[in-house]
Design an enzyme around this catalytic site. Structure first.
Site, PDB file in Angstrom:
ATOM      1  N   LYS A 204      34.373  78.187   6.002  1.00  0.00           N
ATOM      2  CA  LYS A 204      35.155  79.197   5.261  1.00  0.00           C
ATOM      3  C   LYS A 204      34.537  79.186   3.656  1.00  0.00           C
ATOM      4  CE  LYS A 204      39.667  80.699   3.728  1.00  0.00           C
ATOM      5  NZ  LYS A 204      40.914  80.733   4.068  1.00  0.00           N
ATOM      6  N   LYS A 262      33.750  82.277   8.408  1.00  0.00           N
ATOM      7  CA  LYS A 262      34.773  83.338   7.812  1.00  0.00           C
ATOM      8  C   LYS A 262      33.970  83.558   6.322  1.00  0.00           C
ATOM      9  CE  LYS A 262      39.218  84.220   6.310  1.00  0.00           C
ATOM     10  NZ  LYS A 262      40.459  83.509   6.037  1.00  0.00           N
TER      11      LYS A 262
HETATM   12  C1  PBG Z   1      44.316  81.279   3.074  1.00  0.00           C
HETATM   13  C2  PBG Z   1      43.688  82.628   3.989  1.00  0.00           C
HETATM   14  C3  PBG Z   1      43.050  83.606   3.649  1.00  0.00           C
HETATM   15  C4  PBG Z   1      42.594  84.310   4.454  1.00  0.00           C
HETATM   16  C5  PBG Z   1      42.875  83.904   5.747  1.00  0.00           C
HETATM   17  N1  PBG Z   1      43.749  82.540   5.288  1.00  0.00           N
HETATM   18  C6  PBG Z   1      42.599  83.934   1.877  1.00  0.00           C
HETATM   19  C7  PBG Z   1      42.028  82.858   1.020  1.00  0.00           C
HETATM   20  O1  PBG Z   1      41.588  81.853   1.420  1.00  0.00           O
HETATM   21  O2  PBG Z   1      42.169  83.120   0.059  1.00  0.00           O
HETATM   22  C8  PBG Z   1      41.718  85.530   4.335  1.00  0.00           C
HETATM   23  C9  PBG Z   1      41.688  86.644   5.232  1.00  0.00           C
HETATM   24  C10 PBG Z   1      41.228  87.796   5.075  1.00  0.00           C
HETATM   25  O3  PBG Z   1      40.885  88.166   3.996  1.00  0.00           O
HETATM   26  O4  PBG Z   1      41.549  88.731   5.801  1.00  0.00           O
HETATM   27  N2  PBG Z   1      44.613  80.375   3.774  1.00  0.00           N
END
Ligand code: PBG
Length: 341
Positions: A204, A262
């Site tokens: 991520k 992601k």
């Molecule tokens: C946070 C989380 C995020 C997303 C999914 N879980 C945002 C972040 O890490 O700040 C983002 C998903 C998206 O942008 O569609 N745990």
């Protein structure tokens, strides 16, 4: 008048297989069915509430009753899996994110309600503290502004057990703390939830494409003394690919069932890399910013929404993703139906 008289005429002509729609369908290498899509849902307290999210046209924060109806509609279109995120009442957000461990929180109530109404649905829950934290981080923060790893992992493990009790099929740690997959597996097994799977956000990235999501949940890191302004000490540097292999090895060893990359489209190389390195299913998250870009351009008449969304999702599948999280799941499922009927 012929400009290249000396060239031999080609015998190999790849264009033969592109000549008609029937031939193109016959040799198409990637088929993305709605079976492989996960629809993320944003939950909010209340009854019969559907609150549009400005930066995500077509998506809304839904009360539990409306979320159940959304899932019902999705199932009728062939989308069977859902990932639930709660927009926590600001009055319930605290620095220690304790609402995350309330068995009556929005997520737990929603999971129970959806499972009761639609037992055939696959329910995935997000494991991270940001929706519950008044500081807007995925983990606990020390007084001097450090995102605490092991203390956070302990809370994430407890949260996973709570979601499993509520009926989650899969828990999905999105926090990027070290060692959380192993801790969650151990906690789930100790609580008798051996059958609950872990879909780990393995790679991520600290991406700027999460903006609309943070608006949807009002979950961005807050501007306050001793609170980090970004998530770069735990989410990965967008410049790194080898590091994804290190994360993947750890997640596999700790017992992850599915690995996620992601965002998706800017990281196709990482999806392909992990696909080549493991036989576990690979998931990819087509994130809020990726969705918003296409929607906004389409609303201006600058892009063809259906063609661009289909191209983006097919590319993610072609790179090697078995499972795709996307806010466009319902639109895609509708187009898919039109394509094959
Ligand atoms: C946070 C989380 C995020 C997303 C999914 N879980 C945002 C972040 O890490 O700040 C983002 C998903 C998206 O942008 O569609 N745990």
């Amino acid at each position: 008048m012929k400009h290249t008289p000396e060239l031999p005429r080609p015998q190999r002509r790849p264009r033969r297989l592109r000549r008609t729609d029937a031939i193109r369908r016959l040799v198409r290498e990637t088929t993305l069915t709605p079976d492989r899509l996960v629809l993320p849902l944003f939950l909010i307290d209340g009854k019969n509430v559907s609150e549009p999210i400005a930066a995500m046209p077509g998506r809304a924060r839904l009360s539990i009753d409306r979320a159940v109806r959304e899932c019902e509609n999705a199932l009728s279109l062939g989308v069977h899996a859902f990932d639930v995120f709660q927009a926590t009442d600001p009055a319930l957000k605290t620095p220690d994110a304790k609402e995350a461990l309330n068995p009556e929180n929005l997520t737990c109530r929603a999971v129970r309600a959806i499972k009761a109404a639609l037992p055939e649905a696959c329910l995935i829950t997000d494991i991270a503290l940001d929706p519950y934290s008044s500081l807007g981080h995925d983990g606990l923060i020390s007084d001097d502004g450090v995102v605490l790893n092991d203390e956070t992992v302990d809370v994430l493990a407890a949260m996973s057990v709570l979601h499993a009790h509520a009926g989650a099929d899969i828990v999905s740690p999105s926090d990027m703390m070290d060692g959380r997959v192993g801790a969650i597996r151990t906690a789930l097994d100790a609580a008798g939830h051996q059958q609950v799977a872990i879909l780990s956000y393995t790679a991520k990235y600290a991406s700027a494409f999460y903006g609309p999501f943070r608006e949807a949940l009002d979950s961005a890191p807050v501007d306050a003394p001793n609170v980090p302004r970004d998530k770069k000490t735990y989410q990965m540097d967008p410049a790194n690919a080898r590091e994804a292999s290190i994360e993947a090895r750890l997640d596999i060893d700790e017992g992850a069932d599915i690995l996620m990359v992601k965002p998706a489209l800017p990281y196709l190389d990482v999806i392909a890399r992990l696909r080549a390195e493991t036989n576990l299913p690979i998931a990819a998250y087509h994130v809020s910013g990726e969705y918003a870009m296409i929607k906004a351009a389409a609303q201006n008449g600058w892009l063809d929404e259906r063609a661009c969304t289909t191209e983006a999702l097919s590319a993610i599948a072609r790179a090697g993703a078995d499972v795709i999280f996307t806010y466009a799941a319902l639109e895609y499922a509708q187009w898919w139906r039109e394509y094959w009927t």
